[in-house]
Design a protein around this motif. Structure first.
Motif, short mmCIF file in Angstrom:
data_model
loop_
_atom_site.label_atom_id
_atom_site.label_comp_id
_atom_site.label_asym_id
_atom_site.label_seq_id
_atom_site.Cartn_x
_atom_site.Cartn_y
_atom_site.Cartn_z
N ALA A 155 -106.88 -36.51 -36.98
CA ALA A 155 -106.79 -37.01 -35.45
C ALA A 155 -106.32 -36.09 -34.57
CB ALA A 155 -105.95 -38.40 -35.70
N LEU A 156 -105.28 -35.49 -34.79
CA LEU A 156 -104.78 -34.34 -34.05
C LEU A 156 -105.83 -33.28 -33.62
CD1 LEU A 156 -101.25 -33.92 -35.64
CD2 LEU A 156 -101.80 -35.05 -33.45
N PHE A 157 -106.54 -32.86 -34.65
CA PHE A 157 -107.54 -31.80 -34.27
C PHE A 157 -108.78 -32.52 -33.53
CE2 PHE A 157 -106.20 -29.16 -37.83
CZ PHE A 157 -105.95 -28.05 -37.13
N PHE A 158 -109.09 -33.72 -33.70
CA PHE A 158 -110.27 -34.50 -32.88
C PHE A 158 -109.42 -34.71 -31.47
CE2 PHE A 158 -112.89 -38.35 -31.88
CZ PHE A 158 -113.90 -37.64 -32.24
N GLY A 159 -108.32 -34.97 -31.26
CA GLY A 159 -107.71 -34.90 -29.91
C GLY A 159 -107.70 -33.54 -29.24
N VAL A 160 -107.43 -32.61 -29.98
CA VAL A 160 -107.57 -30.99 -29.45
C VAL A 160 -108.76 -30.42 -29.15
CG1 VAL A 160 -106.83 -28.63 -30.06
CG2 VAL A 160 -105.04 -30.49 -30.42
N ALA A 161 -109.76 -31.06 -29.93
CA ALA A 161 -111.24 -30.71 -29.74
C ALA A 161 -111.73 -31.09 -28.29
CB ALA A 161 -111.82 -31.13 -30.81
N LEU B 160 -110.03 -31.40 -25.58
CA LEU B 160 -108.91 -30.90 -24.41
C LEU B 160 -109.94 -30.15 -23.52
CD1 LEU B 160 -105.58 -29.77 -26.01
CD2 LEU B 160 -106.02 -31.20 -24.14
N GLY B 161 -111.08 -29.47 -23.92
CA GLY B 161 -111.89 -28.69 -23.02
C GLY B 161 -112.81 -29.65 -22.13
N ALA B 162 -112.88 -31.00 -22.32
CA ALA B 162 -113.48 -31.62 -21.61
C ALA B 162 -113.24 -31.84 -20.16
CB ALA B 162 -113.96 -33.02 -22.18
N PRO B 163 -114.00 -31.99 -19.21
CA PRO B 163 -113.88 -32.28 -17.65
C PRO B 163 -112.74 -33.40 -17.58
CG PRO B 163 -116.11 -32.00 -17.81
CD PRO B 163 -115.51 -32.25 -19.25
N GLY B 164 -111.61 -33.15 -16.63
CA GLY B 164 -110.71 -34.12 -16.42
C GLY B 164 -109.74 -34.39 -17.70
N ALA B 165 -109.87 -33.48 -18.74
CA ALA B 165 -109.16 -33.86 -19.97
C ALA B 165 -107.44 -33.26 -19.64
CB ALA B 165 -109.62 -33.05 -20.97
N GLY B 166 -106.44 -33.88 -20.29
CA GLY B 166 -105.26 -33.57 -20.47
C GLY B 166 -104.48 -33.86 -21.45
N MET B 167 -103.13 -33.58 -21.43
CA MET B 167 -102.40 -34.18 -22.72
C MET B 167 -102.34 -35.54 -23.06
SD MET B 167 -101.36 -31.30 -23.78
CE MET B 167 -100.50 -31.94 -25.22
N TRP B 168 -102.51 -36.50 -22.04
CA TRP B 168 -102.59 -37.93 -22.33
C TRP B 168 -103.82 -38.07 -22.90
CZ3 TRP B 168 -101.22 -42.21 -23.86
CH2 TRP B 168 -102.14 -43.09 -23.69
N SER B 169 -105.04 -37.57 -22.28
CA SER B 169 -106.50 -37.88 -22.93
C SER B 169 -106.60 -37.56 -24.35
CB SER B 169 -107.53 -37.53 -22.05
OG SER B 169 -107.45 -36.04 -22.09
N ALA B 170 -106.07 -36.25 -24.51
CA ALA B 170 -105.92 -35.82 -25.81
C ALA B 170 -105.22 -36.75 -26.90
CB ALA B 170 -105.46 -34.32 -25.98
N LEU B 171 -104.14 -37.09 -26.54
CA LEU B 171 -103.31 -38.07 -27.32
C LEU B 171 -104.11 -39.65 -27.51
CD1 LEU B 171 -100.83 -38.95 -28.81
CD2 LEU B 171 -99.93 -39.57 -26.65
N ALA B 172 -104.82 -39.87 -26.42
CA ALA B 172 -105.29 -41.13 -26.57
C ALA B 172 -106.60 -41.01 -27.46
CB ALA B 172 -105.74 -41.44 -25.16
N ILE B 173 -107.22 -39.99 -27.22
CA ILE B 173 -108.50 -39.68 -28.24
C ILE B 173 -107.96 -39.81 -29.66
CG2 ILE B 173 -110.05 -37.95 -29.05
CD1 ILE B 173 -111.23 -39.51 -26.60
N ALA B 174 -106.82 -38.77 -29.81
CA ALA B 174 -106.30 -38.84 -31.33
C ALA B 174 -106.04 -40.14 -31.82
CB ALA B 174 -105.08 -37.97 -31.22
N LEU B 175 -105.43 -41.07 -30.95
CA LEU B 175 -104.95 -42.51 -31.47
C LEU B 175 -106.15 -43.25 -31.49
CD1 LEU B 175 -101.81 -42.97 -29.46
CD2 LEU B 175 -101.93 -42.37 -31.96
N GLU B 176 -106.93 -43.44 -30.56
CA GLU B 176 -108.08 -44.48 -30.56
C GLU B 176 -109.39 -44.05 -31.22
OE1 GLU B 176 -108.31 -44.95 -26.55
OE2 GLU B 176 -109.67 -43.42 -26.11
#
Length: 292
Positions: free
Chosen positions: A171-177, A179-195
């Protein structure tokens, strides 16, 4: 007549310290869980990268080839059976997963709209061409990502450290992966990791089917695209256009639905339910005891 040892020496089949020894060592490394995980991820990732943006059915054909690469890695290198890609239940599992993914997105979008975060208008693009393009692109992406993150990474890490640790790490790696998307940030990475990372991982533990999680992933991304909502920061052509209002915590801002708090909460409710079902079915596996 040569003796067996002499014949082997003459044919060059006896490993020496500089050549065969290294080959044997490399083979043993590749056959470890981390070894076959990385080998498979490189193969599937390369195919996905080459076909993901291709015209027409190219992304889907790339997904078919990625499944073949996955099968070879798991059967020939990892020496594992592959019930998770069994054809006998592929259609049923994919439809089941698609229903869950579609429901997840529609409930999240409806709640955001009710709270004033979204408004929609018809885009006027060609219906069939948009649906066809979205289906091909998102099918290719969903299959490739699920093969890499749930098929390879989760099962390899699960073999080493158990299901719970595998879920957290993937999940953590999925969120980090993302991070390079447009508009991404730490919150979006955490949200992606969780949801997404946690939910898709737990969904795999429950069903033990790549087709189920790929169907869930596919329906999720396709529904977003057709509604005109950015998919992880990317805004491909959809049937609608969406206007966002209010806080980006509600509507996800330029990153899209995944950065909204609403699908995070809805996803966590789904995850808890699926984790309970996975536990009942024996899908949650403990860490293997260390052999001495």
């Amino acid at each position: 007549m040569s003796t067996p040892s002499a014949a082997q020496h003459e044919e060059g089949s006896t490993p020496d310290k500089n050549g065969g020894g290294r080959s044997g060592c490399l083979g043993r490394i590749v056959r470890t869980p981390l070894g076959w995980m990385l080998t498979g991820m490189v193969g599937v990732g390369l195919l996905s990268g080459l076909t993901a943006t291709g015209p027409g059915p190219v992304p889907l054909l790339g997904a078919v080839a990625a499944v073949a690469v996955y099968w070879v890695v798991m059967r020939r290198i990892a020496k594992r059976s592959t019930p998770e890609i069994a054809r006998q239940r592929a259609g049923r599992e994919a439809l089941h997963g698609s229903a869950v993914g579609l429901g997840f997105v529609l409930v999240s979008v409806l709640l955001i709209t009710v709270f004033g975060g979204y408004s929609f208008s018809w885009a006027g693009n060609g219906f069939f061409s948009v649906v066809w393009s979205a289906a091909m692109m998102q099918a290719g992406a969903a299959v490739a990502e699920e093969l890499m993150f749930r098929g390879l990474a989760l099962q390899a890490l699960e073999q080493l450290w158990g299901s719970r640790a595998a879920i957290v790490i993937t999940a953590l790696f999925f969120g980090v992966a993302h991070l390079g998307a447009p508009g991404a940030g730490m919150w979006s990475a955490l949200a992606i990791a969780l949801e997404a990372g946690v939910m898709l991982g737990v969904a795999f533990l429950w069903r033990r089917s790549i087709w189920f999680v790929a169907g869930l992933h596919f329906a999720w991304n396709t529904a977003e695209q057709l509604l005109g909502i950015p998919v992880s920061g990317h805004t491909p052509t959809g049937l609608f256009t969406v206007d966002t209002h209010g806080s980006s915590l509600l509507n996800g801002g330029t990153f899209g639905l995944e950065a909204s708090i609403v699908p995070v909460l809805v996803g966590l409710l789904l995850t808890v339910r699926m984790f309970v079902l996975a536990g009942r079915s024996g899908g949650v596996r403990p860490r293997r005891p260390v052999r001495h």
